[in-house]
Write a protein that holds these residues in place. Structure first.
Motif, mmCIF file in Angstrom:
data_model
loop_
_atom_site.group_PDB
_atom_site.id
_atom_site.type_symbol
_atom_site.label_atom_id
_atom_site.label_comp_id
_atom_site.label_asym_id
_atom_site.label_seq_id
_atom_site.Cartn_x
_atom_site.Cartn_y
_atom_site.Cartn_z
ATOM 1 N N SER A 45 0.853 -1.186 0.000
ATOM 2 C CA SER A 45 0.000 0.000 0.000
ATOM 3 C C SER A 45 0.892 1.240 0.000
ATOM 4 O O SER A 45 2.051 1.177 0.386
ATOM 5 C CB SER A 45 -0.864 0.025 1.259
ATOM 6 O OG SER A 45 -0.022 0.231 2.382
ATOM 7 N N ARG A 47 0.858 3.632 2.029
ATOM 8 C CA ARG A 47 1.318 3.900 3.387
ATOM 9 C C ARG A 47 2.566 3.068 3.728
ATOM 10 O O ARG A 47 3.531 3.571 4.307
ATOM 11 C CB ARG A 47 0.186 3.579 4.366
ATOM 12 C CG ARG A 47 0.532 3.845 5.820
ATOM 13 C CD ARG A 47 -0.503 3.179 6.706
ATOM 14 N NE ARG A 47 -1.815 3.818 6.531
ATOM 15 C CZ ARG A 47 -2.283 4.734 7.380
ATOM 16 N NH1 ARG A 47 -1.587 5.092 8.432
ATOM 17 N NH2 ARG A 47 -3.455 5.268 7.179
ATOM 18 N N SER A 51 6.444 4.253 4.798
ATOM 19 C CA SER A 51 7.126 3.905 6.050
ATOM 20 C C SER A 51 8.415 3.123 5.749
ATOM 21 O O SER A 51 9.420 3.287 6.442
ATOM 22 C CB SER A 51 6.175 3.202 7.017
ATOM 23 O OG SER A 51 6.220 1.829 6.834
ATOM 24 N N GLU A 76 -3.967 7.258 -7.102
ATOM 25 C CA GLU A 76 -3.270 6.889 -5.852
ATOM 26 C C GLU A 76 -1.768 6.827 -6.066
ATOM 27 O O GLU A 76 -0.981 7.264 -5.230
ATOM 28 C CB GLU A 76 -3.744 5.513 -5.380
ATOM 29 C CG GLU A 76 -5.114 5.513 -4.776
ATOM 30 C CD GLU A 76 -5.563 4.087 -4.517
ATOM 31 O OE1 GLU A 76 -5.737 3.746 -3.341
ATOM 32 O OE2 GLU A 76 -5.716 3.321 -5.491
ATOM 33 N N LEU A 80 1.100 9.069 -4.414
ATOM 34 C CA LEU A 80 2.218 8.434 -3.723
ATOM 35 C C LEU A 80 3.543 8.980 -4.249
ATOM 36 O O LEU A 80 4.459 9.291 -3.476
ATOM 37 C CB LEU A 80 2.144 6.914 -3.927
ATOM 38 C CG LEU A 80 3.332 6.111 -3.403
ATOM 39 C CD1 LEU A 80 3.510 6.313 -1.906
ATOM 40 C CD2 LEU A 80 3.156 4.611 -3.709
ATOM 41 N N ARG A 83 4.266 12.198 -2.685
ATOM 42 C CA ARG A 83 4.687 12.075 -1.283
ATOM 43 C C ARG A 83 6.129 11.598 -1.192
ATOM 44 O O ARG A 83 6.901 12.057 -0.353
ATOM 45 C CB ARG A 83 3.754 11.110 -0.512
ATOM 46 C CG ARG A 83 2.279 11.457 -0.695
ATOM 47 C CD ARG A 83 1.571 12.011 0.510
ATOM 48 N NE ARG A 83 2.069 11.662 1.818
ATOM 49 C CZ ARG A 83 1.385 10.964 2.702
ATOM 50 N NH1 ARG A 83 0.201 10.474 2.375
ATOM 51 N NH2 ARG A 83 1.874 10.768 3.890
#
Ligand SMILES: Nc1ncnc2c1ncn2[C@@H]1O[C@H](COP(=O)(O)OP(=O)(O)OP(=O)(O)O)[C@@H](O)[C@H]1O
Ligand SMILES: [Mg+2]
Length: 463
Positions: A45, A47, A51, A76, A80, A83
């Motif tokens: 994912s 997220r 991480s 998405e 991403l 980010r």
């Protein structure tokens, strides 16, 4: 800024982070890469990707553009990508897109992805892309280290301005005439055509050269801080104003203020800017004291400001104020004669920077440079050569080192709407000559030209 200092040496297995919501895809990639000597980690994912990046170092991140929420738009994945870039802009990201979603791949490249692969992927191609990105990323880190060691290479002063082509002659004329004056100059041209180089040259040629040239990137300033950034503020003018602050106009006093991306100034702020430009005086935000400043205004834009005026997005009176003189930079595809000189300049620069013994281009490489349409103009040429310098193994740059993907398509069928009249003429003449097996009389006849007119054009185009 890198979040992780390199802990591994440059010879350790390359580390790749694989991100896809489908476990079979992750597993297939893991097995493929493992067999080829890569060290991999997986994330299912966006997220988990973020991480993982925060925890450990990767040479390359390979991300799918679609995760569970919606499975086709790619939104998405693009989010991403943004980010990841904001965490570590130097990290190499390769995106995977569904077959035939080229637009999405292009969008991802615009947002900073280094390359893309289409699914279902071809193993050889995927591996080649990852190896290239690992090599580039490692060479870049190495270069950053060398650069830190050798600050001499960061020479300052008059910028290099290469402009030998006929298309650049009017630009050079204007530079010489208006450089030494105080005239406000608007510099226009596509992305990467050298607008900032021209601004620096104008400043360096002016009597203000010993004073600073202060740059304001008008496009990058949020509306709220624009005024205080430009005009300064006094303590207490607003909540965060804990001390007096000098604005860019005052910093540029006696020198030059370069308003970059002037087309993006918010309409409400355009009138404030105009007032200051007209009066040559300003008040800091929160103060009623008037200060006089002497600044020369240079502006740049890649927008069509007259069209913006017609559309009601740019004030006509502001346009008149900033474009006393307009210098228009032609795109690189309209001044191909400059390509060999620019290429040689960038080759020297990057070969020195990366300490590689490269001194020339193979003829096929130079031909590829000359044929390519250069949508990103001089900056794209600079980057292409930097990349080629990093990848080149011999003493000369080869066509393959340049990785000009679209060049082949372009030479197969050039896009007429991207060509200048001159280029269309050259192209037609080449085609006709080829069709007539090099027979000039036949070719001239086919194009409805006399032999002498045809010869004149042959000379003009160096054919
Ligand atoms: N005529 C030139 N001679 C040498 N180098 C050049 C020339 N024009 C551009 N460059 C180099 O190309 C790169 C891009 O130039 P610059 O930043 O001035 O473009 P720009 O028009 O301001 O681009 P953007 O619209 O994206 O802001 C820089 O590295 C610059 O040094
Ligand atoms: Mg610029």
């Amino acid at each position: 800024m890198r979040l992780h200092e390199m802990t591994s040496s440059e010879t350790t297995p390359p580390r790749v982070l694989i991100a896809d919501d489908q476990s079979d895809v992750r597993e297939a990639l893991r097995l493929l890469l493992k067999a080829e000597g890569f060290h991999t980690e997986s994330a299912s994912s966006p997220r988990a990707v973020l991480s993982a990046i925060e925890k450990s170092f990767f040479d390359v991140v390979l991300i799918d553009l679609n995760y569970t929420r919606d499975t086709t738009s790619g939104q998405e994945g693009l989010d991403l990508l943004n980010r990841i870039q904001s965490l570590d802009a130097t990290l190499a990201v390769v995106v995977m897109t569904a077959w035939a979603s080229v637009d999405l791949a292009v969008e991802a490249m615009h947002r900073g992805a280094r390359d893309f692969v289409q699914k279902p992927w071809e193993n050889a191609r995927l591996l080649a892309i990852l190896r290239t990105q690992v090599t580039l990323a490692r060479a870049l880190r190495q270069a950053q280290r060398l650069e830190a060691e050798n600050s001499l290479l960061r020479a300052e002063g008059l910028p290099t301005l290469i402009a030998e082509s006929a298309a650049m002659r009017p630009v050079m004329d204007l530079l010489n005439r208006v450089g030494p004056s105080d005239a406000n100059v608007l510099i226009t041209g596509e992305h990467g055509t050298g607008k900032e180089v021209i601004a620096r040259t104008l400043h360096a040629l002016s009597p203000r050269a010993s004073k600073p040239m202060v740059t304001v990137n008008a496009g990058g300033l949020p509306e709220g801080v624009f005024e205080s950034e430009l005009f300064g503020h006094v303590k207490g003018a607003f909540t965060d104003a804990r001390a007096d602050r000098v604005g860019r106009f005052e910093l540029a006093d006696g020198g030059t203020l370069f308003l970059d991306e002037i087309g993006s100034v918010h309409p409400a702020l355009q009138s404030k800017l105009l007032r200051v430009l007209e009066a040559g005086e300003l008040e800091r935000v929160g103060s009623s004291q008037t200060r006089r400043v002497s600044v020369r205004i240079l502006s740049a834009t890649n927008a069509n400001l007259p069209a913006e005026v017609l559309a009601g997005r740019f004030r006509e009176d502001l346009l008149f104020r900033i474009n006393t003189i307009e210098i228009h930079l032609p795109p690189l595809r309209e001044r191909r004669e400059d390509i060999p000189l620019l290429a040689a300049h960038f080759l020297r620069q990057h070969a020195q920077r990366y300490r590689k013994p490269l001194s020339a281009f193979e003829p096929a490489a130079m031909q590829a440079l000359l044929d390519y349409p250069w949508p990103g103009n001089v900056r794209e040429l600079d980057h292409a050569i930097e990349r080629a310098v990093l990848l080149a193994a011999g003493e000369r740059i080869r066509a393959g080192d340049l990785a000009l993907r679209e060049a082949r398509d372009a030479s197969a069928s050039p896009r007429l709407d991207e060509m200048s009249l001159e280029e269309v003429e050259r192209y037609l003449m080449q085609k006709t000559l080829a069709r007539c097996d090099g027979n000039v009389s036949q070719a001239a006849k086919a194009l409805g030209l006399s032999r002498s007119a045809f010869y004149r054009r042959l000379q003009k185009h160096h054919l």
